[in-house]
Scaffold this motif. Sequence first.
Motif, short mmCIF file in Angstrom:
data_model
loop_
_atom_site.label_atom_id
_atom_site.label_comp_id
_atom_site.label_asym_id
_atom_site.label_seq_id
_atom_site.Cartn_x
_atom_site.Cartn_y
_atom_site.Cartn_z
N GLN A 140 -3.78 -6.32 10.80
CA GLN A 140 -5.02 -5.95 10.12
C GLN A 140 -5.78 -7.22 9.73
O GLN A 140 -5.20 -8.14 9.14
CB GLN A 140 -4.69 -5.10 8.89
N TYR B 130 -6.33 2.95 -5.30
CA TYR B 130 -7.15 1.74 -5.39
C TYR B 130 -8.60 1.95 -4.96
O TYR B 130 -9.46 1.14 -5.26
CB TYR B 130 -6.50 0.59 -4.61
N ARG C 6 -13.23 -1.03 -5.30
CA ARG C 6 -11.91 -0.82 -5.89
C ARG C 6 -11.95 -0.40 -7.35
O ARG C 6 -12.86 -0.79 -8.10
CB ARG C 6 -11.09 -2.12 -5.82
N SER D 33 -11.00 0.68 7.53
CA SER D 33 -11.22 1.45 6.31
C SER D 33 -11.26 0.52 5.12
O SER D 33 -10.67 -0.57 5.13
CB SER D 33 -10.20 2.57 6.16
N GLY D 34 -12.01 0.95 4.12
CA GLY D 34 -12.16 0.11 2.95
C GLY D 34 -12.83 0.87 1.81
O GLY D 34 -13.12 2.06 1.92
N SER D 35 -13.06 0.13 0.72
CA SER D 35 -13.69 0.76 -0.44
C SER D 35 -14.11 -0.28 -1.47
O SER D 35 -13.73 -1.44 -1.39
CB SER D 35 -12.71 1.71 -1.14
N ARG E 249 4.00 0.31 9.81
CA ARG E 249 3.82 1.71 9.42
C ARG E 249 4.58 2.57 10.41
O ARG E 249 4.15 2.72 11.56
CB ARG E 249 2.33 2.10 9.41
N LYS F 145 -4.65 -8.52 -1.93
CA LYS F 145 -6.08 -8.86 -1.80
C LYS F 145 -6.79 -8.74 -3.14
O LYS F 145 -7.55 -9.63 -3.53
CB LYS F 145 -6.76 -7.90 -0.80
N GLY G 283 -13.79 -4.28 -0.31
CA GLY G 283 -13.33 -4.91 0.92
C GLY G 283 -13.00 -3.87 1.96
O GLY G 283 -13.33 -2.69 1.81
N ALA G 284 -12.33 -4.34 2.99
CA ALA G 284 -11.95 -3.44 4.08
C ALA G 284 -10.96 -4.16 4.98
O ALA G 284 -10.73 -5.36 4.84
CB ALA G 284 -13.18 -3.03 4.89
N GLY G 285 -10.39 -3.41 5.90
CA GLY G 285 -9.48 -4.01 6.88
C GLY G 285 -9.80 -3.46 8.26
O GLY G 285 -10.01 -2.26 8.43
N ASP H 22 -7.89 -8.17 7.21
CA ASP H 22 -8.13 -7.55 5.93
C ASP H 22 -8.91 -8.52 5.04
O ASP H 22 -8.54 -9.69 4.93
CB ASP H 22 -6.74 -7.27 5.30
N SER I 8 0.09 -2.47 3.80
CA SER I 8 -1.17 -3.22 3.83
C SER I 8 -1.18 -4.11 2.60
O SER I 8 -0.51 -3.83 1.60
CB SER I 8 -2.41 -2.31 3.84
N ILE J 172 -3.30 -4.61 0.37
CA ILE J 172 -4.36 -4.23 -0.57
C ILE J 172 -4.14 -4.81 -1.98
O ILE J 172 -5.07 -5.35 -2.58
CB ILE J 172 -4.54 -2.68 -0.61
N ASP K 54 0.85 -1.19 0.00
CA ASP K 54 0.00 0.00 0.00
C ASP K 54 0.89 1.25 0.00
O ASP K 54 1.76 1.39 0.86
CB ASP K 54 -0.85 -0.06 1.30
N1 ASP Z 1 -7.18 -2.44 4.34
C1 ASP Z 1 -7.60 -1.22 3.70
C2 ASP Z 1 -8.55 -1.54 2.58
O1 ASP Z 1 -8.96 -2.66 2.45
C3 ASP Z 1 -6.46 -0.43 3.21
C4 ASP Z 1 -5.71 0.14 4.38
O2 ASP Z 1 -4.97 -0.61 5.03
O3 ASP Z 1 -5.88 1.32 4.66
O4 ASP Z 1 -8.94 -0.63 1.86
#
Ligand code: ASP
Length: 311
Positions: A137, A210, A239, A235-237, A119, A100, A277-279, A139, A95, A97, A67
């Motif tokens: 995470q 992403y 993609r 947080s997530g979205s 981080r 995934k 998705g999200a983490g 994730d 991460s 991401i 990430d």
């Molecule tokens: N895990 C987060 C995601 O799925 C990304 C991040 O670590 O901020 O969007």
Amino acid sequence: MFLFHGVITHFMQAEMLKEITDLSEEELERKRAIGSITTKTLSYLTQAFVTGGFNWILPVVFSKATDPLWPDPQASIEKRVEVEIYGREVRAMQSMIVHKITACSLLYGRLFTLSPNIRIERRDRAATGIHAYEFTQLDFEVRHASSRDIMKLVEDLLCGLIAHLRVEAKEELKLLGRDLSVPERPFRIYEVTGNEKEFCWVVNMPREFYDFEDFDTGKWDNYDLYLPGFGEVLSGSRREYEYQKIISKMERDGVRKESYKALLELAKSGRIKPTAGAGIGVERLIAWICGSKHVCEVQPFPRIPGFVGEL
Ligand code: ASP
Ligand code: MG
């Protein structure tokens, strides 16, 4: 915990900096109760994902494709850990991401991982109570899911977890002086900032390439979950998956394209599927459950920004 503009109080320093070797018997007992809640939480969550048809994938630590954590107005990374192995430059995972999205496109329609994220936050982040320079995470990613699908999944997961812990971790919660109640669903959705006193979603934040951005409306299809009296825990979205959009965002943001060759090649040949998705920040979730003043309290070996211990 109440902190004034990032100042680390003497109280905090003394409390936070303790490694397990320095804890009193009473503090060790608290740590054990938190450890028991950690075990029950991870057991519940992983079981829920497995039962829900998610494939559990093992984490990756060193990779070219981590990430970028950029651009993200919330990011405060003071150093990216880069090392050369076998003649190639890799980074410590910030991460998973990219992994995934790739695995969710090529391998499994639903997946999750428990991923160590490194981080190296700025030192002033020690005082927020929610930052650690290494954390885990939880994730996950789902092929062809919408944001709403993921939000509902998370709401059900957390409400199920709280109901479970109220019964199964009664003793530990009592020892920690914590009384949890299951929130109402659906959680409220805000743009910009939410209400500190409730479970809520914050959506539409400009950030990394992403996360899905609608170029016509300028809206971002992403979401963060905030816990009452605590802060962001997930947080997530939805993609991005189209090559041209990904490339143009990377160029706009000054992100190194050479770090994402595999993703870009797959996207170019149309093999990246739409996913969302999200983490979940595991230590943050557990710190909130336990009423901890600082996420480091739930880490057996605290990783507080700016402080490197002996263990
Ligand atoms: N895990 C987060 C995601 O799925 C990304 C991040 O670590 O901020 O969007
Ligand atoms: Mg992020």
